[in-house]
Design an enzyme around this catalytic site. Sequence first.
Site, short mmCIF file in Angstrom:
data_model
loop_
_atom_site.label_atom_id
_atom_site.label_comp_id
_atom_site.label_asym_id
_atom_site.label_seq_id
_atom_site.Cartn_x
_atom_site.Cartn_y
_atom_site.Cartn_z
N ASP A 1 -4.39 -4.03 -4.54
CA ASP A 1 -3.53 -3.48 -3.49
C ASP A 1 -3.22 -4.49 -2.38
O ASP A 1 -3.36 -4.18 -1.19
CB ASP A 1 -4.17 -2.23 -2.85
CG ASP A 1 -4.76 -1.27 -3.85
OD1 ASP A 1 -4.24 -1.20 -4.98
OD2 ASP A 1 -5.74 -0.58 -3.50
N GLU B 1 2.58 6.02 -6.38
CA GLU B 1 1.84 5.58 -5.19
C GLU B 1 2.34 4.19 -4.78
O GLU B 1 3.32 3.68 -5.31
CB GLU B 1 0.34 5.53 -5.50
CG GLU B 1 -0.02 4.58 -6.65
CD GLU B 1 -1.44 4.75 -7.14
OE1 GLU B 1 -2.08 5.76 -6.81
OE2 GLU B 1 -1.91 3.85 -7.85
#
Length: 327
Positions: free
Chosen positions: A39, A209
């Site tokens: 991420d 997401e």
Amino acid sequence: MKKLILCFVAACSTWMVSAQVKTNVTYSGNPVFPGWYADPEGVVFNKQYWIYPTYSAAYEKQVFFDAFSSPDLVHWTKHARIMDTAAVKWAKYAIWAPAIIEKDKKYYLFFGANDIQNDQQNGGIGVAVANKPQGPFKDLLGKPLVDKFYNKAQPIDQFVFQDSDKQYYLIYGGWQHCNIAKLKNDFTGFIPYEDGQTFHEITPEHYVEGPCMFKKDGKYYFMWSEGGWTGPDYCVAYAIGDSPAGPFKRIGKILQQDPAIANGAGHHSVIHLPKENKWYIIYHRRPVTETAANSRETCIEELQFDENGLIKPVTITKQGVPAHRIQ
């Protein structure tokens, strides 16, 4: 004999030029730094590249953030534990997906914590502040900024976008729903929209997401991750809109696995160098030699556009990008 010497000198000169060219072409390599990290939030502060990733491990071990800085995309310095749960009392574990901005000589780090599954659990999206990009970061609010499921969006995977009019937006959401909200100037809360709502849903087709947004040539590029984060089908898609709130119609995938190199390529961010008009995509992927869900590494590639402003599909590589110092 004189001719032989001249030929030898010419040959040596040619070799020296070739050797110089070869040694000067240095690449970042992928992953850009060792360790399991995911991420990644890429950003530029003070002509230095910074990457703020999730520490990729079991939930109970995700209690801190490390950061990495580089002058040239090749040589990276690790800044350990720039924030941990000791500085954020309500955050217990699952510290995820940092997003960072600089404002008025302070650095604001937005993060998800506790992986809440319903409105009764404590956690969500928080914000911490520091005087330097390497921290240490301290909790700004003493509580989450977003602690509920609005429009069915899990409060994780936050991204902060500043528009041309200086308005800051929080874009976030897991569980296949994405919200956008106007942030107050001090990041302590939100400014309601004209309809009285705080959170507007902007979920495009196939969204899962990891939202990300940037502005180019007056258009808003909205990007996100699709598929399952533990599987090979994890990927990045995008849309283009006329405002931060869209509407956004999915155009297609631009980042996905290459079975010869890695799978699960997703949850990215974008760095733009305006002076050079260079674009980079920073993302995580899982090496083909790994099967564990958290065996994720941080990588970088160039991001390119066609003559119509559409994003060209990204080829994932092992070499990464050439060394580049910011002008």
